[in-house]
Design an enzyme around this catalytic site. Structure first.
Site, PDB file in Angstrom:
ATOM      1  N   LYS A  82       0.830  -1.209   0.000  1.00  0.00           N
ATOM      2  CA  LYS A  82       0.000   0.000   0.000  1.00  0.00           C
ATOM      3  C   LYS A  82       0.863   1.256   0.000  1.00  0.00           C
ATOM      4  O   LYS A  82       0.640   2.178  -0.782  1.00  0.00           O
ATOM      5  CB  LYS A  82      -0.917  -0.008   1.216  1.00  0.00           C
ATOM      6  CG  LYS A  82      -1.917   1.139   1.244  1.00  0.00           C
ATOM      7  CD  LYS A  82      -2.704   1.191   2.543  1.00  0.00           C
ATOM      8  CE  LYS A  82      -3.566  -0.024   2.742  1.00  0.00           C
ATOM      9  NZ  LYS A  82      -4.424   0.076   3.948  1.00  0.00           N
ATOM     10  N   GLU A 129      10.382  -5.539   3.517  1.00  0.00           N
ATOM     11  CA  GLU A 129      10.591  -6.845   2.886  1.00  0.00           C
ATOM     12  C   GLU A 129      10.138  -6.827   1.431  1.00  0.00           C
ATOM     13  O   GLU A 129      10.839  -7.326   0.535  1.00  0.00           O
ATOM     14  CB  GLU A 129       9.829  -7.930   3.656  1.00  0.00           C
ATOM     15  CG  GLU A 129      10.246  -8.108   5.097  1.00  0.00           C
ATOM     16  CD  GLU A 129       9.436  -7.244   6.067  1.00  0.00           C
ATOM     17  OE1 GLU A 129       9.469  -7.535   7.267  1.00  0.00           O
ATOM     18  OE2 GLU A 129       8.773  -6.274   5.616  1.00  0.00           O
ATOM     19  N   GLY A 132      -4.838  -5.231   5.772  1.00  0.00           N
ATOM     20  CA  GLY A 132      -4.079  -6.204   4.983  1.00  0.00           C
ATOM     21  C   GLY A 132      -4.705  -7.578   4.936  1.00  0.00           C
ATOM     22  O   GLY A 132      -4.787  -8.214   3.887  1.00  0.00           O
ATOM     23  N   ARG A 133      -5.184  -8.051   6.079  1.00  0.00           N
ATOM     24  CA  ARG A 133      -5.738  -9.406   6.120  1.00  0.00           C
ATOM     25  C   ARG A 133      -7.125  -9.486   5.506  1.00  0.00           C
ATOM     26  O   ARG A 133      -7.704 -10.566   5.432  1.00  0.00           O
ATOM     27  CB  ARG A 133      -5.746  -9.930   7.553  1.00  0.00           C
ATOM     28  CG  ARG A 133      -6.455  -9.048   8.569  1.00  0.00           C
ATOM     29  CD  ARG A 133      -6.104  -9.488   9.996  1.00  0.00           C
ATOM     30  NE  ARG A 133      -6.630  -8.626  11.023  1.00  0.00           N
ATOM     31  CZ  ARG A 133      -6.063  -7.492  11.435  1.00  0.00           C
ATOM     32  NH1 ARG A 133      -4.949  -7.068  10.852  1.00  0.00           N
ATOM     33  NH2 ARG A 133      -6.590  -6.781  12.415  1.00  0.00           N
ATOM     34  N   GLU A 140      -4.102 -12.368  14.094  1.00  0.00           N
ATOM     35  CA  GLU A 140      -3.722 -10.959  14.004  1.00  0.00           C
ATOM     36  C   GLU A 140      -4.885 -10.078  14.444  1.00  0.00           C
ATOM     37  O   GLU A 140      -4.682  -8.999  15.008  1.00  0.00           O
ATOM     38  CB  GLU A 140      -3.282 -10.586  12.592  1.00  0.00           C
ATOM     39  CG  GLU A 140      -2.641  -9.206  12.508  1.00  0.00           C
ATOM     40  CD  GLU A 140      -1.988  -8.926  11.160  1.00  0.00           C
ATOM     41  OE1 GLU A 140      -0.744  -9.061  11.068  1.00  0.00           O
ATOM     42  OE2 GLU A 140      -2.717  -8.580  10.202  1.00  0.00           O
ATOM     43  N   HIS A 156      -3.374 -38.643   9.880  1.00  0.00           N
ATOM     44  CA  HIS A 156      -2.220 -39.505  10.107  1.00  0.00           C
ATOM     45  C   HIS A 156      -1.073 -38.741  10.760  1.00  0.00           C
ATOM     46  O   HIS A 156       0.028 -39.282  10.887  1.00  0.00           O
ATOM     47  CB  HIS A 156      -1.757 -40.126   8.793  1.00  0.00           C
ATOM     48  CG  HIS A 156      -2.704 -41.165   8.270  1.00  0.00           C
ATOM     49  ND1 HIS A 156      -2.615 -42.494   8.625  1.00  0.00           N
ATOM     50  CD2 HIS A 156      -3.778 -41.059   7.453  1.00  0.00           C
ATOM     51  CE1 HIS A 156      -3.585 -43.165   8.031  1.00  0.00           C
ATOM     52  NE2 HIS A 156      -4.305 -42.325   7.307  1.00  0.00           N
ATOM     53  N   LYS A 162       9.670  -5.461  14.129  1.00  0.00           N
ATOM     54  CA  LYS A 162      10.124  -4.833  12.885  1.00  0.00           C
ATOM     55  C   LYS A 162      11.022  -3.633  13.174  1.00  0.00           C
ATOM     56  O   LYS A 162      12.032  -3.415  12.503  1.00  0.00           O
ATOM     57  CB  LYS A 162       8.914  -4.406  12.046  1.00  0.00           C
ATOM     58  CG  LYS A 162       8.140  -5.586  11.464  1.00  0.00           C
ATOM     59  CD  LYS A 162       6.815  -5.178  10.878  1.00  0.00           C
ATOM     60  CE  LYS A 162       6.953  -4.374   9.631  1.00  0.00           C
ATOM     61  NZ  LYS A 162       5.638  -4.097   8.996  1.00  0.00           N
TER      62      LYS A 162
END
Length: 554
Positions: A216, A222, A277-278, A363, A394, A516
């Site tokens: 954004k 990153e 964001g999510r 979050e 399993h 961060k």
């Protein structure tokens, strides 16, 4: 903000505590079904998606609930002002009060185009403009009209993002792979570990690769580092500064940084600050999805989500499917002491769905401070995990059946497979496991039943299953774009319901900031000369050992 400082202040909370003391000693699901043959009918709800005619059944009957339980949980929701908070979200009120923002991802999938305002201005003109841009661009790329700098059609898409800018597009493109254009190779690069980008580039041709840079602000460390690495690779492989405009697009709102990078501002796809964001896969962040499955399918994806939005907005709480799911989560977390929640899809295409839900849930509700600024007096934010079955049975299902922990579980299945091979043999076998796991977790196996099977006395306790483990079974007709949209939105509003009851702000994420900011400081120390001494002895020791081993900071 609406609501009380603590959920424990609510009258219904105290009533639920007393109800739990009585119910916890008495409810045995196997017996509950014997006593009430209509239990399935009573505690199941069907969501009818009018956008594509695809219904989804939500069976809540294998949960620790009675009529009184549901009545008290609904009372709790009303006392917590869930309805008012929900209505404020749909009105565009700034319910994310710590960032002074609306929470308006519901507007992104408003396919009915009803008026939706923030600060008195209808946002739908902007939403529709971006959608039209996505439609035009995706059609150009898919048809081959959009060409690379040497005149070739694009056949590789590399989405560069992190968090919601990665998890959403990855999950949806995998889940809707049957609708995708298989001539495209897709890569999603999120990790700052250079391996992630290196492996994507090894599989790519600069003449036919399209990079989507999803940030954004266009300043996310990153994402920008990975984007610049991609840009350097592109230039080294023969691309020019001018050619960048044909191979890089920005999912961003920062025109200055985007154009500085070399991306034409015409190739910017923006979204507003009220898109978290999510919750951003419905926005321009979903461009990779749109490119892969085509705009019509992407529109159906939005339509399914919108249909669930309208159900959540307009349905009474007693019948409201996401509300019931959220209330059950609170019931288990705060009254039964459950710390986890398992989501296990019986669908290989949904293999990234639990990872997506992890961000959505943890979050959002990994918070310990109420909207009034007090530390909570109860548990919030369950640990969500999951893997697709049948492989999961399993690996960790042993813990579900015979472990000491209570793990409420959601099982997800589609009646129709996208790959009905061998006369649908695989899907029938898959379904048999879906039904059997939920039934086995409920009924268990008594010592007498184990003995009747001829087990030696010494093995009887080891082969006994206590049962009485709660599950919710979700049965779709088929995982279409619309069904997936509705399913994601169910979990969004379930999470919203949890946060409303716990009286926390589900829409900020300050918890990701500290690590961060410290990383920026430490990065400078790694680049600098000499040993580091400004941290605790463990951190100092680790940094200095890394500097020696990696031969950095010389």
């Amino acid at each position: 903000m609406p609501g009380f400082a603590q959920a424990t202040d609510l009258a219904a909370w105290s009533q639920l505590q007393e109800h739990h003391r009585e119910l916890g000693r008495s409810i045995v699901l196997k017996e509950a079904f014997s006593k009430d043959p209509d239990r399935f009918k009573k505690y199941s709800r069907t969501f009818n998606n009018e956008s594509d005619g695809n219904s989804i059944l939500f069976d809540f009957s294998k949960n620790f609930i009675t009529d009184e339980t549901l009545s008290l949980l609904v009372k709790l929701a009303k006392e917590a002002n869930l309805e008012a908070l929900r209505d404020d979200m749909f009105k565009g009120e700034k319910i994310n009060f710590t960032e002074n923002r609306a929470v308006y991802h519901v507007a992104l999938r408003n396919v009915s185009n009803m008026e939706m305002k923030v600060d008195g201005k209808d946002v739908m003109e902007g939403v529709n403009s971006v959608l039209e841009h996505m439609k035009e661009f995706s059609q150009q790329v898919r048809s081959g009209e959009w060409k690379g700098y040497t005149g070739k059609k694009m056949n590789t898409i590399i989405n560069i993002g992190i968090g919601g800018s990665d998890l959403g597009p990855v999950m949806v493109t995998e889940a809707l792979k049957p609708y995708g254009d298989r001539s495209f190779k897709l890569h999603f690069v999120s990790n700052i570990d250079g391996t992630h980008m290196a492996e994507a580039l090894k599989d790519s041709d600069p003449e036919t690769t399209l990079f989507l840079v999803a940030s954004k602000t266009f300043t996310t460390a990153e994402t920008c580092t990975n984007a610049n690495t991609a840009k350097h690779w592109f230039m080294e492989q023969g691309g020019s500064q001018e050619a960048i405009a044909k191979h890089f697009v920005a999912l961003s709102t920062n025109e200055a940084e985007v154009t500085k990078f070399g991306i034409d501002k015409k190739n910017m796809f923006g979204f507003s600050d009220w898109v978290g964001g999510r919750y951003s896969v419905w926005s321009a962040i979903g461009l990779s999805v749109c490119l892969y499955i085509g705009y019509e399918n992407f529109h159906q994806f939005l339509a399914g989500a919108h249909a669930m939005d309208m159900h959540f907005k307009n349905t009474p709480l007693e019948e409201n499917i996401p509300v019931l799911g959220g209330l059950l989560s609170v019931w288990y977390s705060d009254f039964f002491g459950a710390q986890t929640h398992l989501v296990s899809p019986f669908d290989q295409y949904l293999h990234r769905f639990p990872a997506y839900l992890q961000q959505l849930s943890m979050e959002s509700n990994g918070k310990a401070i109420t909207r009034s600024g007090d530390y909570v007096k109860y548990t919030t934010g369950p640990i969500l995990f999951g893997e697709p079955a049948t492989n999961a049975q399993h690996s960790f299902y042993q813990l579900l059946h015979q472990g000491t922990k209570l793990i409420p579980t959601d099982f997800i299945l589609a009646a129709e497979s996208h790959n009905p091979i061998e006369n649908n043999k695989h899907q029938i076998m898959l379904a048999s496991n879906y039904f059997a796991q939920a039934e086995a977790l409920m009924i268990g196996k008594t010592p007498d039943e184990v003995k009747a099977e001829g087990a030696p006395d010494g093995l009887v306790p080891h082969k006994t299953f206590l049962g009485n483990r709660p599950t919710t079974s979700i049965l779709a007709q088929k995982i279409t774009p619309g069904a997936l949209g509705a399913l994601i939105t169910y979990y969004e509003h379930l999470t919203f319901t949890e946060g409303a009851i716990w009286n926390i702000n589900s829409f900020d994420q300050w918890g990701v900031e500290l690590g961060k900011s410290l990383a920026k400081k430490i990065q400078a120390e790694l680049d600098g000369p000499g040993e580091v001494s400004g941290h605790d002895s463990s951190t100092n020791g680790l940094i200095n050992e890394f500097k020696k081993r990696a031969n950095v900071g010389k």
